[in-house]
Design a protein around this motif. Structure first.
Motif, PDB file in Angstrom:
ATOM      1  N   ALA A 122       4.836 -26.751 -12.728  1.00  0.00           N
ATOM      2  CA  ALA A 122       5.794 -27.020 -11.648  1.00  0.00           C
ATOM      3  C   ALA A 122       6.581 -25.741 -11.324  1.00  0.00           C
ATOM      4  O   ALA A 122       6.804 -25.418 -10.155  1.00  0.00           O
ATOM      5  N   MET A 123       6.970 -24.988 -12.364  1.00  0.00           N
ATOM      6  CA  MET A 123       7.688 -23.726 -12.130  1.00  0.00           C
ATOM      7  C   MET A 123       6.807 -22.732 -11.371  1.00  0.00           C
ATOM      8  O   MET A 123       7.269 -22.019 -10.490  1.00  0.00           O
ATOM      9  N   GLU A 124       5.535 -22.713 -11.741  1.00  0.00           N
ATOM     10  CA  GLU A 124       4.589 -21.816 -11.069  1.00  0.00           C
ATOM     11  C   GLU A 124       4.494 -22.163  -9.576  1.00  0.00           C
ATOM     12  O   GLU A 124       4.525 -21.277  -8.715  1.00  0.00           O
ATOM     13  N   ALA A 125       4.427 -23.466  -9.274  1.00  0.00           N
ATOM     14  CA  ALA A 125       4.350 -23.908  -7.876  1.00  0.00           C
ATOM     15  C   ALA A 125       5.642 -23.564  -7.137  1.00  0.00           C
ATOM     16  O   ALA A 125       5.625 -23.108  -5.994  1.00  0.00           O
ATOM     17  N   LEU A 126       6.792 -23.731  -7.813  1.00  0.00           N
ATOM     18  CA  LEU A 126       8.079 -23.411  -7.181  1.00  0.00           C
ATOM     19  C   LEU A 126       8.202 -21.911  -6.938  1.00  0.00           C
ATOM     20  O   LEU A 126       8.787 -21.481  -5.944  1.00  0.00           O
ATOM     21  N   THR A 127       7.643 -21.108  -7.831  1.00  0.00           N
ATOM     22  CA  THR A 127       7.665 -19.660  -7.647  1.00  0.00           C
ATOM     23  C   THR A 127       6.870 -19.291  -6.390  1.00  0.00           C
ATOM     24  O   THR A 127       7.290 -18.447  -5.600  1.00  0.00           O
ATOM     25  N   LYS A 128       5.725 -19.953  -6.195  1.00  0.00           N
ATOM     26  CA  LYS A 128       4.906 -19.688  -5.003  1.00  0.00           C
ATOM     27  C   LYS A 128       5.651 -19.931  -3.704  1.00  0.00           C
ATOM     28  O   LYS A 128       5.411 -19.246  -2.713  1.00  0.00           O
ATOM     29  N   GLY A 144      17.107 -28.185   4.803  1.00  0.00           N
ATOM     30  CA  GLY A 144      15.851 -28.821   5.203  1.00  0.00           C
ATOM     31  C   GLY A 144      14.632 -27.977   4.870  1.00  0.00           C
ATOM     32  O   GLY A 144      13.638 -28.469   4.342  1.00  0.00           O
ATOM     33  N   GLY A 145      14.749 -26.680   5.151  1.00  0.00           N
ATOM     34  CA  GLY A 145      13.622 -25.780   4.878  1.00  0.00           C
ATOM     35  C   GLY A 145      13.315 -25.695   3.387  1.00  0.00           C
ATOM     36  O   GLY A 145      12.162 -25.654   2.972  1.00  0.00           O
ATOM     37  N   GLN A 146      14.391 -25.695   2.583  1.00  0.00           N
ATOM     38  CA  GLN A 146      14.191 -25.656   1.119  1.00  0.00           C
ATOM     39  C   GLN A 146      13.573 -26.960   0.627  1.00  0.00           C
ATOM     40  O   GLN A 146      12.695 -26.961  -0.235  1.00  0.00           O
ATOM     41  N   ARG A 147      14.016 -28.086   1.193  1.00  0.00           N
ATOM     42  CA  ARG A 147      13.424 -29.377   0.790  1.00  0.00           C
ATOM     43  C   ARG A 147      11.930 -29.400   1.121  1.00  0.00           C
ATOM     44  O   ARG A 147      11.117 -29.883   0.335  1.00  0.00           O
ATOM     45  N   GLN A 148      11.596 -28.861   2.294  1.00  0.00           N
ATOM     46  CA  GLN A 148      10.174 -28.870   2.642  1.00  0.00           C
ATOM     47  C   GLN A 148       9.396 -27.941   1.716  1.00  0.00           C
ATOM     48  O   GLN A 148       8.244 -28.217   1.388  1.00  0.00           O
ATOM     49  N   ARG A 149      10.034 -26.869   1.256  1.00  0.00           N
ATOM     50  CA  ARG A 149       9.335 -25.994   0.310  1.00  0.00           C
ATOM     51  C   ARG A 149       9.101 -26.703  -1.023  1.00  0.00           C
ATOM     52  O   ARG A 149       8.071 -26.510  -1.661  1.00  0.00           O
ATOM     53  N   VAL A 150      10.071 -27.543  -1.444  1.00  0.00           N
ATOM     54  CA  VAL A 150       9.852 -28.352  -2.657  1.00  0.00           C
ATOM     55  C   VAL A 150       8.667 -29.300  -2.427  1.00  0.00           C
ATOM     56  O   VAL A 150       7.798 -29.455  -3.291  1.00  0.00           O
ATOM     57  N   ALA A 151       8.631 -29.902  -1.237  1.00  0.00           N
ATOM     58  CA  ALA A 151       7.530 -30.829  -0.928  1.00  0.00           C
ATOM     59  C   ALA A 151       6.183 -30.095  -0.956  1.00  0.00           C
ATOM     60  O   ALA A 151       5.179 -30.650  -1.401  1.00  0.00           O
ATOM     61  N   LEU A 172      12.683 -29.044  11.361  1.00  0.00           N
ATOM     62  CA  LEU A 172      13.241 -27.733  11.030  1.00  0.00           C
ATOM     63  C   LEU A 172      13.443 -26.882  12.280  1.00  0.00           C
ATOM     64  O   LEU A 172      12.713 -27.023  13.258  1.00  0.00           O
ATOM     65  N   ASP A 173      14.433 -25.981  12.228  1.00  0.00           N
ATOM     66  CA  ASP A 173      14.583 -25.039  13.346  1.00  0.00           C
ATOM     67  C   ASP A 173      13.451 -24.015  13.268  1.00  0.00           C
ATOM     68  O   ASP A 173      12.691 -23.987  12.304  1.00  0.00           O
ATOM     69  N   SER A 174      13.341 -23.148  14.308  1.00  0.00           N
ATOM     70  CA  SER A 174      12.136 -22.320  14.386  1.00  0.00           C
ATOM     71  C   SER A 174      12.081 -21.286  13.266  1.00  0.00           C
ATOM     72  O   SER A 174      10.998 -20.948  12.789  1.00  0.00           O
ATOM     73  N   VAL A 175      13.243 -20.820  12.802  1.00  0.00           N
ATOM     74  CA  VAL A 175      13.234 -19.832  11.712  1.00  0.00           C
ATOM     75  C   VAL A 175      12.677 -20.463  10.442  1.00  0.00           C
ATOM     76  O   VAL A 175      11.759 -19.925   9.798  1.00  0.00           O
ATOM     77  N   MET A 176      13.188 -21.655  10.094  1.00  0.00           N
ATOM     78  CA  MET A 176      12.697 -22.328   8.883  1.00  0.00           C
ATOM     79  C   MET A 176      11.257 -22.798   9.069  1.00  0.00           C
ATOM     80  O   MET A 176      10.455 -22.750   8.134  1.00  0.00           O
ATOM     81  N   GLY A 177      10.937 -23.224  10.286  1.00  0.00           N
ATOM     82  CA  GLY A 177       9.560 -23.648  10.574  1.00  0.00           C
ATOM     83  C   GLY A 177       8.574 -22.514  10.368  1.00  0.00           C
ATOM     84  O   GLY A 177       7.512 -22.691   9.754  1.00  0.00           O
ATOM     85  N   ASN A 178       8.956 -21.317  10.825  1.00  0.00           N
ATOM     86  CA  ASN A 178       8.071 -20.158  10.661  1.00  0.00           C
ATOM     87  C   ASN A 178       7.920 -19.767   9.193  1.00  0.00           C
ATOM     88  O   ASN A 178       6.852 -19.312   8.774  1.00  0.00           O
ATOM     89  N   GLU A 179       8.991 -19.950   8.415  1.00  0.00           N
ATOM     90  CA  GLU A 179       8.906 -19.683   6.967  1.00  0.00           C
ATOM     91  C   GLU A 179       7.889 -20.608   6.311  1.00  0.00           C
ATOM     92  O   GLU A 179       7.086 -20.185   5.478  1.00  0.00           O
ATOM     93  N   MET A 181       5.387 -22.017   7.795  1.00  0.00           N
ATOM     94  CA  MET A 181       4.051 -21.611   8.253  1.00  0.00           C
ATOM     95  C   MET A 181       3.534 -20.417   7.460  1.00  0.00           C
ATOM     96  O   MET A 181       2.351 -20.319   7.164  1.00  0.00           O
ATOM     97  N   LYS A 182       4.440 -19.498   7.118  1.00  0.00           N
ATOM     98  CA  LYS A 182       4.045 -18.327   6.331  1.00  0.00           C
ATOM     99  C   LYS A 182       3.514 -18.761   4.961  1.00  0.00           C
ATOM    100  O   LYS A 182       2.492 -18.264   4.488  1.00  0.00           O
ATOM    101  N   ILE A 183       4.238 -19.693   4.342  1.00  0.00           N
ATOM    102  CA  ILE A 183       3.815 -20.191   3.020  1.00  0.00           C
ATOM    103  C   ILE A 183       2.456 -20.884   3.126  1.00  0.00           C
ATOM    104  O   ILE A 183       1.554 -20.649   2.315  1.00  0.00           O
ATOM    105  N   LEU A 184       2.290 -21.715   4.155  1.00  0.00           N
ATOM    106  CA  LEU A 184       1.014 -22.438   4.303  1.00  0.00           C
ATOM    107  C   LEU A 184      -0.130 -21.458   4.561  1.00  0.00           C
ATOM    108  O   LEU A 184      -1.225 -21.607   4.004  1.00  0.00           O
ATOM    109  N   ASN A 185       0.141 -20.435   5.383  1.00  0.00           N
ATOM    110  CA  ASN A 185      -0.897 -19.426   5.639  1.00  0.00           C
ATOM    111  C   ASN A 185      -1.287 -18.676   4.380  1.00  0.00           C
ATOM    112  O   ASN A 185      -2.461 -18.363   4.172  1.00  0.00           O
ATOM    113  N   THR A 186      -0.299 -18.381   3.531  1.00  0.00           N
ATOM    114  CA  THR A 186      -0.595 -17.706   2.260  1.00  0.00           C
ATOM    115  C   THR A 186      -1.501 -18.571   1.393  1.00  0.00           C
ATOM    116  O   THR A 186      -2.428 -18.074   0.755  1.00  0.00           O
TER     117      THR A 186
END
Ligand code: ADP
Ligand code: ADP
Length: 221
Positions: A122-128, A144-151, A172-179, A181-186
């Motif tokens: 779980a820590m490894e996933a949170l680090t990602k 909201g953006g942090q909650r979605q990152r936990v999800a 999410l607003d566009s800044v958090m939305g783009n963040e 998207m960056k994680i999903l693209n990675t």
């Protein structure tokens, strides 16, 4: 990886028949990041649910790695959903009384994995997703953006091959939305995860590798 062949979905009540999906043929390959766009009611959620094996088509065939899903026994299907698929939703679906780390390890609870190993993964996933510093926080203490990152961490903790996301940036607003998207693209680039995402947002859809448009239950091209 996922193939849909001549998929049709019809919802029937006593008097009304709604054709939600009509002759859908799609092949999705490993590591693709696919967005599905279209107006409300065009069949996006139905399509995502069929790909996620949460719903069954009225006609046609769904194949996972070349095998028809109808050929799987119930136990195999449960195993497939649990091991191969991860889900992300617009409204996060976190458990408010569990901290970030405990939320993240949830998908591992049903596997025979020790508590210490669950925490490690779980820590490894949170680090990602860049949230390891918030492991002891509760969802109510996050943006909201942090909650979605936990999800997202929860969706990837079991190392699924396919992630299905229903409007993951919708709240999410566009800044958090783009963040996000960056994680999903990675994930698609580094780990070759296949992602299928429903979105209303053209600017978000442009950040994926393939866009599928639906209109009134049919593919548009
Ligand atoms: P979208 O996600 O694009 O908004 P949906 O997949 O939710 O579209 O719905 C596609 C169509 O199927 C809509 O016309 C909707 O009203 C209908 N539909 C969805 N679920 C049901 C259901 N359980 N019973 C009857 N009709 C449904
Ligand atoms: P959101 O409003 O966050 O987009 P919904 O509650 O509308 O999420 O759920 C989207 C779809 O995912 C629904 O069709 C629902 O059946 C399905 N779903 C909801 N929760 C889960 C879950 N925990 N696991 C699998 N599927 C779910």
């Amino acid at each position: 990886m996922i193939s849909l062949k001549a998929i049709e979905k019809v919802y029937r009540t006593d008097t009304i028949e709604t054709v939600a999906l009509n002759n859908i043929n799609i092949n999705i390959n490993k590591g693709e990041f696919v967005s599905i766009m279209g107006p409300s009611g065009c069949g996006k959620s139905t399509l995502l649910n069929i790909m996620g094996l949460l719903d069954i088509p009225s006609r046609g065939e769904v194949q996972i790695d070349g095998k028809p899903v109808v050929s799987f026994k119930d136990a195999e299907l449960a195993e497939l959903r649990n091991r191969k698929l991860g889900f992300i939703f617009q409204s996060y679906h976190l458990i408010n009384d569990l901290n970030v780390l405990d939320n993240t390890e949830l998908p591992l609870i049903y596997r025979k994995i020790s508590g210490a190993e669950r925490k490690r993964r779980a820590m490894e996933a949170l680090t990602k997703v860049g949230l390891s510093a918030r492991a002891k926080h509760y969802p109510g203490q996050l943006s909201g953006g942090q909650r979605q990152r936990v999800a997202i961490a929860r969706a990837i903790v079991g190392q699924p091959e396919i992630i299905l996301a229903d409007e993951p940036t919708g709240n999410l607003d566009s800044v958090m939305g783009n963040e996000i998207m960056k994680i999903l693209n990675t994930l698609t680039q580094d780990d070759k995860v296949t992602i299928v995402m429903v979105t209303h947002d053209e600017q978000i859809a442009r950040q994926t590798s393939r866009l599928i448009r639906l209109y009134d239950g049919s593919l548009v091209n």
